[in-house]
Design a protein around this motif. Structure first.
Motif, PDB file in Angstrom:
ATOM      1  N   GLN A  82       0.611  -1.310   0.051  1.00 35.99           N
ATOM      2  CA  GLN A  82      -0.441   0.031  -0.205  1.00 35.99           C
ATOM      3  C   GLN A  82       0.734   1.154  -0.142  1.00 35.99           C
ATOM      4  O   GLN A  82       1.949   1.251   0.729  1.00 35.99           O
ATOM      5  N   GLY A  83       0.242   2.207  -1.047  1.00 38.84           N
ATOM      6  CA  GLY A  83       1.217   3.701  -0.480  1.00 38.84           C
ATOM      7  C   GLY A  83       0.075   4.254  -1.472  1.00 38.84           C
ATOM      8  O   GLY A  83       0.008   4.392  -2.989  1.00 38.84           O
ATOM      9  N   GLU A  84       0.157   5.954  -1.055  1.00 41.36           N
ATOM     10  CA  GLU A  84      -0.626   6.776  -1.243  1.00 41.36           C
ATOM     11  C   GLU A  84      -1.915   6.647  -1.973  1.00 41.36           C
ATOM     12  O   GLU A  84      -2.287   6.911  -2.517  1.00 41.36           O
ATOM     13  N   GLY A  85      -2.875   5.429  -0.770  1.00 37.36           N
ATOM     14  CA  GLY A  85      -3.890   5.595  -1.508  1.00 37.36           C
ATOM     15  C   GLY A  85      -4.128   4.351  -2.407  1.00 37.36           C
ATOM     16  O   GLY A  85      -5.831   4.258  -2.634  1.00 37.36           O
ATOM     17  N   ARG A  86      -2.892   3.590  -2.524  1.00 35.21           N
ATOM     18  CA  ARG A  86      -2.995   2.859  -3.758  1.00 35.21           C
ATOM     19  C   ARG A  86      -1.977   2.054  -3.926  1.00 35.21           C
ATOM     20  O   ARG A  86      -1.323   1.689  -2.469  1.00 35.21           O
ATOM     21  N   GLN A  87      -2.517   0.746  -4.759  1.00 33.77           N
ATOM     22  CA  GLN A  87      -1.701  -0.308  -4.467  1.00 33.77           C
ATOM     23  C   GLN A  87      -0.416  -0.002  -5.682  1.00 33.77           C
ATOM     24  O   GLN A  87      -0.496   0.321  -6.675  1.00 33.77           O
ATOM     25  N   ARG A  88       1.251  -0.790  -4.723  1.00 31.70           N
ATOM     26  CA  ARG A  88       1.513  -1.102  -5.517  1.00 31.70           C
ATOM     27  C   ARG A  88       2.658  -2.550  -5.713  1.00 31.70           C
ATOM     28  O   ARG A  88       2.321  -3.153  -5.259  1.00 31.70           O
ATOM     29  N   TYR A  89       3.235  -2.342  -7.215  1.00 36.32           N
ATOM     30  CA  TYR A  89       4.174  -3.411  -6.958  1.00 36.32           C
ATOM     31  C   TYR A  89       5.355  -3.332  -6.541  1.00 36.32           C
ATOM     32  O   TYR A  89       6.298  -2.583  -7.234  1.00 36.32           O
ATOM     33  N   VAL A  90       5.954  -4.994  -5.853  1.00 34.13           N
ATOM     34  CA  VAL A  90       7.225  -4.360  -5.681  1.00 34.13           C
ATOM     35  C   VAL A  90       7.741  -5.805  -6.118  1.00 34.13           C
ATOM     36  O   VAL A  90       7.597  -6.847  -6.051  1.00 34.13           O
ATOM     37  N   GLN A  91       9.493  -5.832  -6.430  1.00 39.59           N
ATOM     38  CA  GLN A  91       9.183  -6.758  -7.631  1.00 39.59           C
ATOM     39  C   GLN A  91      11.054  -6.796  -6.694  1.00 39.59           C
ATOM     40  O   GLN A  91      11.967  -6.183  -7.184  1.00 39.59           O
TER      41      GLN A  91
END
Length: 170
Positions: A82-91
């Motif tokens: 979760q980041g800044e109110g939306r979903q972010r992807y991490v690889q």
């Protein structure tokens, strides 16, 4: 008179020869002092000086160098955060470092459990943390703790470090 002129010429040659020998000795002495001063200034040893006899007598046992061994986790760890109110992807592509092959063989044996735990640790991170170098270091430390907990539960030797080969956040 002829004898007088030849007698005066011989002492002049001896004085020139003495002067040349004296200059050569002075130059050699200056070079030797320069080399000795440089070695002393740089902390080296001067051959023939007895200052190092005490340090040679005391035996210091150094541990032999053991090179690190690495295990690459071939597939990337991918999750959302979760980041800044939306979903972010991490690889993240991860490698494990150890001082012995036994720990890496154990990690390879328990890789499904380790991957699962690492994805959970990665998913519990925040987007803001992953954007800073300190946050990435903290993530690597928590991943190391997680991997070592898994290996200790299984009675295996632990690893030394978790290394990021590639780190993408979007």
């Amino acid at each position: 008179m002829a004898e007088n002129s030849t007698a005066e010429a011989a002492p002049a040659k001896k004085s020139k020869l003495k002067l040349i020998i004296l200059l050569v000795i002075v130059v050699i002495l200056a070079i030797a002092l320069s080399v000795a001063g440089t070695l002393w200034f740089l902390g080296g040893t001067i051959p023939g000086m007895g200052g190092d006899a005490a340090s040679e007598d005391s035996t210091v046992t150094e541990e032999p160098f053991t090179p690190s061994v690495y295990l690459e986790i071939e597939k990337a760890l991918v999750t959302t955060v979760q980041g800044e109110g939306r979903q972010r992807y991490v690889q993240v592509y991860v490698s494990l470092e150890s001082l012995g092959p036994q720990a890496l063989a154990a990690a390879k044996l328990h890789m499904p459990l380790i991957r699962s735990q690492l994805v959970m640790v990665l998913g519990s991170s925040s987007f803001a943390e992953l954007q800073t170098p300190e946050g990435r270091k903290n993530l690597a430390d928590s991943m190391l703790d997680t991997v070592n907990q898994v290996l200790e539960q299984e009675g295996e030797p632990t690893i030394t470090r978790v290394l990021f080969r590639n780190f993408v956040v979007q």
